[in-house]
Design a protein around this motif. Sequence first.
Motif, PDB file in Angstrom:
ATOM      1  N   SER A  63       0.799  -0.882  -0.516  1.00 49.07           N
ATOM      2  CA  SER A  63       0.150  -0.100   0.257  1.00 49.07           C
ATOM      3  C   SER A  63       0.787   1.309   0.381  1.00 49.07           C
ATOM      4  CB  SER A  63      -1.242  -0.462   1.378  1.00 49.07           C
ATOM      5  OG  SER A  63      -1.569   1.268   0.970  1.00 49.07           O
ATOM      6  N   GLN A  64       0.114   2.147  -0.279  1.00 53.87           N
ATOM      7  CA  GLN A  64       1.101   3.364  -0.174  1.00 53.87           C
ATOM      8  C   GLN A  64       1.525   3.866   1.076  1.00 53.87           C
ATOM      9  OE1 GLN A  64       1.697   6.331  -3.315  1.00 53.87           O
ATOM     10  NE2 GLN A  64       3.277   6.495  -1.725  1.00 53.87           N
ATOM     11  N   LEU A  65       0.752   3.000   1.592  1.00 52.31           N
ATOM     12  CA  LEU A  65       0.766   3.797   3.335  1.00 52.31           C
ATOM     13  C   LEU A  65       1.987   3.054   3.883  1.00 52.31           C
ATOM     14  CD1 LEU A  65      -1.962   3.496   5.862  1.00 52.31           C
ATOM     15  CD2 LEU A  65      -1.029   5.831   4.929  1.00 52.31           C
ATOM     16  N   GLN A  66       2.555   1.893   3.058  1.00 49.86           N
ATOM     17  CA  GLN A  66       3.502   1.280   3.091  1.00 49.86           C
ATOM     18  C   GLN A  66       4.619   1.528   2.579  1.00 49.86           C
ATOM     19  OE1 GLN A  66       1.634  -2.296   2.750  1.00 49.86           O
ATOM     20  NE2 GLN A  66       2.717  -3.177   3.962  1.00 49.86           N
ATOM     21  N   CYS A  67       4.779   3.070   1.046  1.00 48.44           N
ATOM     22  CA  CYS A  67       6.009   3.106   1.182  1.00 48.44           C
ATOM     23  C   CYS A  67       6.126   4.662   2.153  1.00 48.44           C
ATOM     24  CB  CYS A  67       5.102   3.495  -0.317  1.00 48.44           C
ATOM     25  SG  CYS A  67       5.035   2.229  -1.903  1.00 48.44           S
ATOM     26  N   TYR A  68       5.630   5.445   2.151  1.00 45.21           N
ATOM     27  CA  TYR A  68       5.571   6.300   2.764  1.00 45.21           C
ATOM     28  C   TYR A  68       6.208   5.969   4.700  1.00 45.21           C
ATOM     29  CZ  TYR A  68       2.176   9.171   0.640  1.00 45.21           C
ATOM     30  OH  TYR A  68       1.508  10.133  -0.078  1.00 45.21           O
ATOM     31  N   GLY A  69       5.597   4.935   4.888  1.00 44.82           N
ATOM     32  CA  GLY A  69       6.551   4.236   5.929  1.00 44.82           C
ATOM     33  C   GLY A  69       7.819   4.265   5.735  1.00 44.82           C
ATOM     34  N   GLU A  70       7.849   3.471   5.118  1.00 49.85           N
ATOM     35  CA  GLU A  70       9.027   2.932   4.308  1.00 49.85           C
ATOM     36  C   GLU A  70      10.272   4.522   4.235  1.00 49.85           C
ATOM     37  OE1 GLU A  70       8.800   0.501   1.132  1.00 49.85           O
ATOM     38  OE2 GLU A  70       8.075  -0.743   1.872  1.00 49.85           O
ATOM     39  N   SER A  71       9.928   5.563   4.231  1.00 44.98           N
ATOM     40  CA  SER A  71      10.688   6.387   4.269  1.00 44.98           C
ATOM     41  C   SER A  71      11.712   7.084   5.000  1.00 44.98           C
ATOM     42  CB  SER A  71      10.272   7.316   3.281  1.00 44.98           C
ATOM     43  OG  SER A  71       9.493   7.956   3.701  1.00 44.98           O
ATOM     44  N   ILE A  94      21.422  20.764   9.090  1.00 43.04           N
ATOM     45  CA  ILE A  94      22.510  20.418   8.067  1.00 43.04           C
ATOM     46  C   ILE A  94      22.182  18.773   8.267  1.00 43.04           C
ATOM     47  CG2 ILE A  94      24.532  19.252   7.068  1.00 43.04           C
ATOM     48  CD1 ILE A  94      26.077  22.366   8.277  1.00 43.04           C
ATOM     49  N   SER A  95      22.595  17.606   8.796  1.00 46.83           N
ATOM     50  CA  SER A  95      21.992  16.480   9.852  1.00 46.83           C
ATOM     51  C   SER A  95      19.852  16.616   9.506  1.00 46.83           C
ATOM     52  CB  SER A  95      21.721  15.910  10.920  1.00 46.83           C
ATOM     53  OG  SER A  95      22.972  16.241  11.534  1.00 46.83           O
ATOM     54  N   VAL A  96      19.273  17.138   9.078  1.00 46.95           N
ATOM     55  CA  VAL A  96      18.066  17.475   8.674  1.00 46.95           C
ATOM     56  C   VAL A  96      17.352  17.828   7.666  1.00 46.95           C
ATOM     57  CG1 VAL A  96      15.585  18.908   9.189  1.00 46.95           C
ATOM     58  CG2 VAL A  96      17.337  18.324  11.085  1.00 46.95           C
ATOM     59  N   VAL A  97      18.226  18.202   6.896  1.00 45.41           N
ATOM     60  CA  VAL A  97      18.407  18.390   5.632  1.00 45.41           C
ATOM     61  C   VAL A  97      18.722  17.204   4.833  1.00 45.41           C
ATOM     62  CG1 VAL A  97      19.597  19.343   3.680  1.00 45.41           C
ATOM     63  CG2 VAL A  97      19.293  20.833   5.548  1.00 45.41           C
ATOM     64  N   ALA A  98      19.840  16.178   4.863  1.00 41.08           N
ATOM     65  CA  ALA A  98      20.094  14.738   5.151  1.00 41.08           C
ATOM     66  C   ALA A  98      19.283  14.178   5.222  1.00 41.08           C
ATOM     67  CB  ALA A  98      21.340  14.431   5.540  1.00 41.08           C
ATOM     68  N   TRP A  99      18.928  14.010   6.477  1.00 36.37           N
ATOM     69  CA  TRP A  99      17.414  13.499   7.255  1.00 36.37           C
ATOM     70  C   TRP A  99      16.212  13.228   6.253  1.00 36.37           C
ATOM     71  CZ3 TRP A  99      12.630  14.048   7.780  1.00 36.37           C
ATOM     72  CH2 TRP A  99      11.875  13.229   8.274  1.00 36.37           C
ATOM     73  N   SER A 100      15.847  14.611   5.296  1.00 32.50           N
ATOM     74  CA  SER A 100      14.629  15.182   4.649  1.00 32.50           C
ATOM     75  C   SER A 100      15.312  13.672   2.870  1.00 32.50           C
ATOM     76  CB  SER A 100      15.375  16.667   4.827  1.00 32.50           C
ATOM     77  OG  SER A 100      14.002  16.571   3.294  1.00 32.50           O
ATOM     78  N   ILE A 101      16.311  14.694   2.646  1.00 32.30           N
ATOM     79  CA  ILE A 101      16.907  14.201   1.512  1.00 32.30           C
ATOM     80  C   ILE A 101      16.635  12.385   0.966  1.00 32.30           C
ATOM     81  CG2 ILE A 101      18.368  13.697  -0.275  1.00 32.30           C
ATOM     82  CD1 ILE A 101      19.899  16.199   0.442  1.00 32.30           C
ATOM     83  N   SER A 102      16.846  11.874   2.602  1.00 27.56           N
ATOM     84  CA  SER A 102      16.765  10.278   2.483  1.00 27.56           C
ATOM     85  C   SER A 102      15.487   9.922   2.686  1.00 27.56           C
ATOM     86  CB  SER A 102      17.228   9.831   4.542  1.00 27.56           C
ATOM     87  OG  SER A 102      16.819  10.037   5.202  1.00 27.56           O
ATOM     88  N   THR A 103      14.399  10.722   2.872  1.00 25.30           N
ATOM     89  CA  THR A 103      13.196  10.149   2.697  1.00 25.30           C
ATOM     90  C   THR A 103      12.644  10.088   0.909  1.00 25.30           C
ATOM     91  OG1 THR A 103      11.906  12.182   2.533  1.00 25.30           O
ATOM     92  CG2 THR A 103      12.351  11.145   4.772  1.00 25.30           C
ATOM     93  N   THR A 104      13.574  10.763   0.144  1.00 26.90           N
ATOM     94  CA  THR A 104      13.158  10.407  -1.044  1.00 26.90           C
ATOM     95  C   THR A 104      13.519   8.919  -1.177  1.00 26.90           C
ATOM     96  OG1 THR A 104      13.980  12.557  -1.670  1.00 26.90           O
ATOM     97  CG2 THR A 104      13.801  11.623  -3.990  1.00 26.90           C
ATOM     98  N   ARG A 105      12.816   8.476  -2.247  1.00 33.35           N
ATOM     99  CA  ARG A 105      13.243   6.849  -2.910  1.00 33.35           C
ATOM    100  C   ARG A 105      12.431   6.507  -4.462  1.00 33.35           C
ATOM    101  NH1 ARG A 105      13.495   4.177   2.645  1.00 33.35           N
ATOM    102  NH2 ARG A 105      14.835   5.476   3.699  1.00 33.35           N
ATOM    103  N   PRO A 106      13.003   6.000  -4.633  1.00 35.97           N
ATOM    104  CA  PRO A 106      13.190   5.250  -5.939  1.00 35.97           C
ATOM    105  C   PRO A 106      12.043   4.535  -6.470  1.00 35.97           C
ATOM    106  CG  PRO A 106      15.627   4.242  -4.526  1.00 35.97           C
ATOM    107  CD  PRO A 106      14.479   4.604  -3.720  1.00 35.97           C
ATOM    108  N   VAL A 107      11.144   4.884  -7.198  1.00 36.07           N
ATOM    109  CA  VAL A 107       9.941   4.324  -8.443  1.00 36.07           C
ATOM    110  C   VAL A 107      10.131   3.890  -9.427  1.00 36.07           C
ATOM    111  CG1 VAL A 107       7.582   5.826  -9.091  1.00 36.07           C
ATOM    112  CG2 VAL A 107       8.779   6.677  -6.867  1.00 36.07           C
ATOM    113  N   THR A 108       9.396   2.566  -9.507  1.00 41.69           N
ATOM    114  CA  THR A 108       9.557   1.789 -10.359  1.00 41.69           C
ATOM    115  C   THR A 108       8.399   2.213 -11.299  1.00 41.69           C
ATOM    116  OG1 THR A 108      10.850  -0.067  -8.975  1.00 41.69           O
ATOM    117  CG2 THR A 108       9.272  -0.803 -11.014  1.00 41.69           C
ATOM    118  N   PHE A 109       8.752   2.567 -12.372  1.00 45.18           N
ATOM    119  CA  PHE A 109       7.547   2.748 -13.564  1.00 45.18           C
ATOM    120  C   PHE A 109       6.942   2.385 -14.253  1.00 45.18           C
ATOM    121  CE2 PHE A 109       6.515   3.519 -17.993  1.00 45.18           C
ATOM    122  CZ  PHE A 109       5.933   4.874 -18.197  1.00 45.18           C
ATOM    123  N   GLY A 110       5.926   1.767 -14.317  1.00 40.12           N
ATOM    124  CA  GLY A 110       4.377   1.498 -14.635  1.00 40.12           C
ATOM    125  C   GLY A 110       4.236   0.068 -13.744  1.00 40.12           C
ATOM    126  N   VAL A 111       3.967   1.054 -12.263  1.00 37.14           N
ATOM    127  CA  VAL A 111       3.620  -0.126 -11.192  1.00 37.14           C
ATOM    128  C   VAL A 111       3.238   1.118 -10.072  1.00 37.14           C
ATOM    129  CG1 VAL A 111       4.229  -2.932 -11.879  1.00 37.14           C
ATOM    130  CG2 VAL A 111       6.035  -1.090 -10.489  1.00 37.14           C
TER     131      VAL A 111
END
Length: 382
Positions: A63-71, A94-111
Amino acid sequence: MVKMEEKKIVLTKPMTIERESDSDASYKAPNLMQRILSLFKNVGPGSDLTRFQLPPLFNLPKSQLQCYGESVYCTGSDLLSKCNRGQSTLDRFISVVAWSISTTRPVTFGVAPYNPILGETHHVSKGNLNVLLEQISHHPPVSALHATDEKENIEMIWCQRPDPKFNGTSVEAKVYGKRQLKLLNHGETYEMNCPHLVLRILPVTGADWAGTVTVRCIETGIVAELTYRSTRSFLGIGGNHRVVKGKILDSSSLKVLFEVDGHWDSTIKLKDTSNGKVRVIYDAKEVYSGLKAPIIKDVESVWPTESANVWGELGQAILSKDWEKAREAKLKVEGKQRELVKERESKGETWISKHFVVSYNKEGWECSPIEKSVPAAPIIVQ
């Protein structure tokens, strides 16, 4: 992948920057381009896709909820604790900025993940971090997140609403809402948004994060402005992908303190404008290394509303590529939700969130957790 037959609970590995052909997360729909074009043949440019239903063939088994949680809870390095342990205001920022970037996760096109049903929850613990999400609105889709780490005295509150639209050759999903990270030991609250997702269909398929992310410390006035973009050459081939550029500045004087440059799937560097020194503040390989599927510590304590339970039968069918069973399982969940809506309407009842106080105003949706802290979960990440 973890399967518990009693409740049909399915948990899969999170998305990763590595290419793992045998990974649950790397599932791709067959005859992809032909099927995608057929999906949008009756959808006009500018169309709102929030009510658009994908057939199971195009769903990830989560679910999308799981994807949000995984980040939040799926990281190979503990960037969150580092935020709290910074010696100075700037170190922590600076650490918060790095953490914020870490919540950006890869996405698979088509699914894509499932659209969460109203009242669906996702409750997971990793170490001292307990994370709870709830779908607080179905139309429009709005998700709320509350996470607490009592050891580090950290709290997170998110409330966000995706707004996907079809633009003829692409789908752009802007994410509205606010994310807060509170470092309670230091009396600091950081507010941030997230980039929006662009799924390109023509001329070359692909998925990118784009737009501007602003990270702001309310108490100190320090601000980071980060631009996510991907440049592509003729016909969409080549170019510079997954770029992050920006700056950290003092909002009171508008003085730029640091320049930010790099790629969110590799490394992000910080340049001190006062002396020209450059250092790496984010390494994606460390963040994404060794990610595993959550496990169930106590199956009897898993809520009926848990994402992996609600969609368990569908997840099993997708993983086994039993598309007829998948179609039936998805219709079963959606049909039950329609029945519950009709029942509430017939009784004149309004659905109320179990875990958040929800409000809506001219600035958008807002949510406040009912409980001060999130309890430990029966699903854990090791």
